[in-house]
Design an enzyme around this catalytic site. Sequence first.
Site, PDB file in Angstrom:
ATOM      1  N   ARG A  70      36.622  19.695  -2.680  1.00  0.00           N
ATOM      2  CA  ARG A  70      36.002  18.531  -3.322  1.00  0.00           C
ATOM      3  C   ARG A  70      34.735  18.124  -2.595  1.00  0.00           C
ATOM      4  O   ARG A  70      34.649  18.245  -1.386  1.00  0.00           O
ATOM      5  CB  ARG A  70      37.002  17.359  -3.287  1.00  0.00           C
ATOM      6  CG  ARG A  70      37.710  17.162  -4.582  1.00  0.00           C
ATOM      7  CD  ARG A  70      38.864  16.211  -4.487  1.00  0.00           C
ATOM      8  NE  ARG A  70      38.556  14.907  -3.916  1.00  0.00           N
ATOM      9  CZ  ARG A  70      39.448  13.928  -3.813  1.00  0.00           C
ATOM     10  NH1 ARG A  70      40.685  14.117  -4.234  1.00  0.00           N
ATOM     11  NH2 ARG A  70      39.127  12.770  -3.285  1.00  0.00           N
TER      12      ARG A  70
ATOM     13  N   ARG B 118      43.283  -0.606  -5.721  1.00  0.00           N
ATOM     14  CA  ARG B 118      42.750  -0.372  -4.374  1.00  0.00           C
ATOM     15  C   ARG B 118      42.101  -1.607  -3.791  1.00  0.00           C
ATOM     16  O   ARG B 118      41.585  -1.550  -2.671  1.00  0.00           O
ATOM     17  CB  ARG B 118      41.676   0.712  -4.459  1.00  0.00           C
ATOM     18  CG  ARG B 118      42.163   2.106  -4.141  1.00  0.00           C
ATOM     19  CD  ARG B 118      41.026   3.037  -4.498  1.00  0.00           C
ATOM     20  NE  ARG B 118      40.907   4.131  -3.608  1.00  0.00           N
ATOM     21  CZ  ARG B 118      41.282   5.375  -3.931  1.00  0.00           C
ATOM     22  NH1 ARG B 118      41.838   5.625  -5.080  1.00  0.00           N
ATOM     23  NH2 ARG B 118      41.077   6.342  -3.080  1.00  0.00           N
TER      24      ARG B 118
ATOM     25  N   ARG C  15      35.765   7.118   3.940  1.00  0.00           N
ATOM     26  CA  ARG C  15      36.803   6.738   2.973  1.00  0.00           C
ATOM     27  C   ARG C  15      37.974   6.056   3.680  1.00  0.00           C
ATOM     28  O   ARG C  15      38.572   5.126   3.163  1.00  0.00           O
ATOM     29  CB  ARG C  15      37.291   7.978   2.199  1.00  0.00           C
ATOM     30  CG  ARG C  15      36.307   8.394   1.109  1.00  0.00           C
ATOM     31  CD  ARG C  15      36.497   9.830   0.655  1.00  0.00           C
ATOM     32  NE  ARG C  15      37.798  10.131   0.141  1.00  0.00           N
ATOM     33  CZ  ARG C  15      38.317  11.355   0.085  1.00  0.00           C
ATOM     34  NH1 ARG C  15      37.606  12.393   0.494  1.00  0.00           N
ATOM     35  NH2 ARG C  15      39.519  11.554  -0.392  1.00  0.00           N
TER      36      ARG C  15
ATOM     37  N   ARG D 101      41.990  20.930   2.355  1.00  0.00           N
ATOM     38  CA  ARG D 101      42.494  20.852   0.979  1.00  0.00           C
ATOM     39  C   ARG D 101      41.686  21.734   0.021  1.00  0.00           C
ATOM     40  O   ARG D 101      40.467  21.803   0.070  1.00  0.00           O
ATOM     41  CB  ARG D 101      42.417  19.406   0.478  1.00  0.00           C
ATOM     42  CG  ARG D 101      42.670  19.296  -1.024  1.00  0.00           C
ATOM     43  CD  ARG D 101      42.894  17.899  -1.494  1.00  0.00           C
ATOM     44  NE  ARG D 101      41.831  16.985  -1.152  1.00  0.00           N
ATOM     45  CZ  ARG D 101      41.938  15.677  -1.300  1.00  0.00           C
ATOM     46  NH1 ARG D 101      43.067  15.151  -1.731  1.00  0.00           N
ATOM     47  NH2 ARG D 101      40.929  14.903  -0.990  1.00  0.00           N
TER      48      ARG D 101
ATOM     49  N   LYS E 250      49.386  11.257  -1.856  1.00  0.00           N
ATOM     50  CA  LYS E 250      49.711  10.528  -3.099  1.00  0.00           C
ATOM     51  C   LYS E 250      49.663  11.458  -4.315  1.00  0.00           C
ATOM     52  O   LYS E 250      50.561  11.476  -5.141  1.00  0.00           O
ATOM     53  CB  LYS E 250      48.711   9.368  -3.336  1.00  0.00           C
ATOM     54  CG  LYS E 250      48.583   8.407  -2.176  1.00  0.00           C
ATOM     55  CD  LYS E 250      47.604   7.280  -2.470  1.00  0.00           C
ATOM     56  CE  LYS E 250      46.156   7.705  -2.674  1.00  0.00           C
ATOM     57  NZ  LYS E 250      45.506   8.266  -1.476  1.00  0.00           N
TER      58      LYS E 250
HETATM   59  P1  AP5 Z   1      46.723  14.864  -1.535  1.00  0.00           P
HETATM   60  O1  AP5 Z   1      48.040  14.826  -2.225  1.00  0.00           O
HETATM   61  O2  AP5 Z   1      45.543  15.405  -2.276  1.00  0.00           O
HETATM   62  O3  AP5 Z   1      46.393  13.404  -0.946  1.00  0.00           O
HETATM   63  P2  AP5 Z   1      45.874  12.087  -1.685  1.00  0.00           P
HETATM   64  O4  AP5 Z   1      46.522  10.934  -0.991  1.00  0.00           O
HETATM   65  O5  AP5 Z   1      46.069  12.190  -3.165  1.00  0.00           O
HETATM   66  O6  AP5 Z   1      44.352  12.175  -1.274  1.00  0.00           O
HETATM   67  P3  AP5 Z   1      43.002  11.884  -2.053  1.00  0.00           P
HETATM   68  O7  AP5 Z   1      41.912  12.315  -1.133  1.00  0.00           O
HETATM   69  O8  AP5 Z   1      43.014  12.459  -3.444  1.00  0.00           O
HETATM   70  O9  AP5 Z   1      43.063  10.347  -2.142  1.00  0.00           O
HETATM   71  P4  AP5 Z   1      41.903   9.397  -2.272  1.00  0.00           P
HETATM   72  O10 AP5 Z   1      42.687   8.157  -2.472  1.00  0.00           O
HETATM   73  O11 AP5 Z   1      40.879   9.325  -1.229  1.00  0.00           O
HETATM   74  O12 AP5 Z   1      41.056  10.030  -3.465  1.00  0.00           O
HETATM   75  P5  AP5 Z   1      40.983   9.703  -5.015  1.00  0.00           P
HETATM   76  O13 AP5 Z   1      40.871  10.991  -5.706  1.00  0.00           O
HETATM   77  O14 AP5 Z   1      42.040   8.733  -5.428  1.00  0.00           O
HETATM   78  O15 AP5 Z   1      46.915  15.662  -0.155  1.00  0.00           O
HETATM   79  C1  AP5 Z   1      45.834  15.957   0.693  1.00  0.00           C
HETATM   80  C2  AP5 Z   1      46.012  17.368   1.319  1.00  0.00           C
HETATM   81  O16 AP5 Z   1      47.165  17.375   2.149  1.00  0.00           O
HETATM   82  C3  AP5 Z   1      46.243  18.492   0.276  1.00  0.00           C
HETATM   83  O17 AP5 Z   1      45.616  19.661   0.721  1.00  0.00           O
HETATM   84  C4  AP5 Z   1      47.769  18.681   0.241  1.00  0.00           C
HETATM   85  O18 AP5 Z   1      48.129  20.019  -0.100  1.00  0.00           O
HETATM   86  C5  AP5 Z   1      48.137  18.343   1.690  1.00  0.00           C
HETATM   87  N1  AP5 Z   1      49.444  17.672   1.788  1.00  0.00           N
HETATM   88  C6  AP5 Z   1      49.968  16.742   0.941  1.00  0.00           C
HETATM   89  N2  AP5 Z   1      51.180  16.333   1.366  1.00  0.00           N
HETATM   90  C7  AP5 Z   1      51.415  17.001   2.533  1.00  0.00           C
HETATM   91  C8  AP5 Z   1      52.493  16.993   3.483  1.00  0.00           C
HETATM   92  N3  AP5 Z   1      53.572  16.204   3.326  1.00  0.00           N
HETATM   93  N4  AP5 Z   1      52.389  17.803   4.574  1.00  0.00           N
HETATM   94  C9  AP5 Z   1      51.291  18.596   4.765  1.00  0.00           C
HETATM   95  N5  AP5 Z   1      50.238  18.652   3.900  1.00  0.00           N
HETATM   96  C10 AP5 Z   1      50.303  17.856   2.798  1.00  0.00           C
HETATM   97  O19 AP5 Z   1      39.597   8.914  -5.084  1.00  0.00           O
HETATM   98  C11 AP5 Z   1      38.360   9.559  -4.863  1.00  0.00           C
HETATM   99  C12 AP5 Z   1      37.240   8.528  -5.014  1.00  0.00           C
HETATM  100  O20 AP5 Z   1      37.258   7.957  -6.352  1.00  0.00           O
HETATM  101  C13 AP5 Z   1      37.319   7.307  -4.095  1.00  0.00           C
HETATM  102  O21 AP5 Z   1      36.742   7.578  -2.820  1.00  0.00           O
HETATM  103  C14 AP5 Z   1      36.527   6.269  -4.908  1.00  0.00           C
HETATM  104  O22 AP5 Z   1      35.154   6.476  -4.791  1.00  0.00           O
HETATM  105  C15 AP5 Z   1      36.933   6.568  -6.330  1.00  0.00           C
HETATM  106  N6  AP5 Z   1      38.120   5.805  -6.770  1.00  0.00           N
HETATM  107  C16 AP5 Z   1      39.337   6.308  -7.140  1.00  0.00           C
HETATM  108  N7  AP5 Z   1      40.168   5.314  -7.472  1.00  0.00           N
HETATM  109  C17 AP5 Z   1      39.489   4.148  -7.319  1.00  0.00           C
HETATM  110  C18 AP5 Z   1      39.828   2.764  -7.483  1.00  0.00           C
HETATM  111  N8  AP5 Z   1      41.065   2.382  -7.883  1.00  0.00           N
HETATM  112  N9  AP5 Z   1      38.879   1.832  -7.207  1.00  0.00           N
HETATM  113  C19 AP5 Z   1      37.640   2.199  -6.825  1.00  0.00           C
HETATM  114  N10 AP5 Z   1      37.247   3.496  -6.626  1.00  0.00           N
HETATM  115  C20 AP5 Z   1      38.169   4.451  -6.888  1.00  0.00           C
END
Ligand code: AP5
Length: 213
Positions: free
Chosen positions: A157, A85, A168, A124, A13
Amino acid sequence: MILVFLGPPGSGKGTQAKILSKEMGLSHISTGDLLREAVKNNTPLGQKAREYMERGELVPDDIIISLIEEVMPKEGGFILDGFPRTIPQAIALEDMLKRNGKELSKVILFEISEDVVVDRISGRLTCSQCGALYHIKYNPPKEDLICDLCGGKLIQREDDKEEVIRRRFKVYQEQTQPLIAFYRERNKLFSLDATQSVEEISKKIIEAIKNGS
Ligand code: AP5
């Protein structure tokens, strides 16, 4: 254009939101990035969020909804990456948009299995200065642990350890997956296979938006 990127951790994402916000002239709102920044700066929001994030759990809805109310742009289109979410967050978003005379354009669902996610996230690397994303195998930096874009240090991270990633993923299945039916009923959902290459996925999202599919 108001887009929601929905999908498990590590489904890509953030990678797509960074590329497409530039390409389409949209703001990029990542709740994860905003929360990590707050934790780094030890703000009141960061102090409340830290423990939930370290455990791989969701930060409570009321905290997240007030955060979004604060940062949602009044003008122009945007991509919401990682919000909503939960069903209460999705309902709050509908209300917020309605109050501002706006409507959600599309929800892009990134579909991927748990094992692929663990492989991706455990490799990552994130730039500590500009937030650019890399992967040890699939998208390595030119120089070890140095950002190609700004020369910043690349770090892993805190919540990218295997047991936290699996937690997660479980939280995603329990609390976020119900949004798929929620948005399907509203005819907003576009699902894509998130195991394709980064370029292929960007192309598919742009096509889906153009064709209104
Ligand atoms: P990446 O693009 O970083 O994936 P992502 O889907 O953004 O993953 P996240 O881990 O950031 O999502 P998340 O939803 O768990 O975390 P968030 O920060 O929102 O890609 C991942 C890896 O794959 C990278 O190394 C990339 O280079 C590689 N890659 C990407 N595309 C690829 C492809 N096509 N092929 C190969 N490799 C690829 O949330 C973190 C925490 O914050 C949560 O756990 C929660 O505690 C809190 N939080 C955030 N939002 C909320 C909410 N709305 N409500 C409650 N808590 C929240």
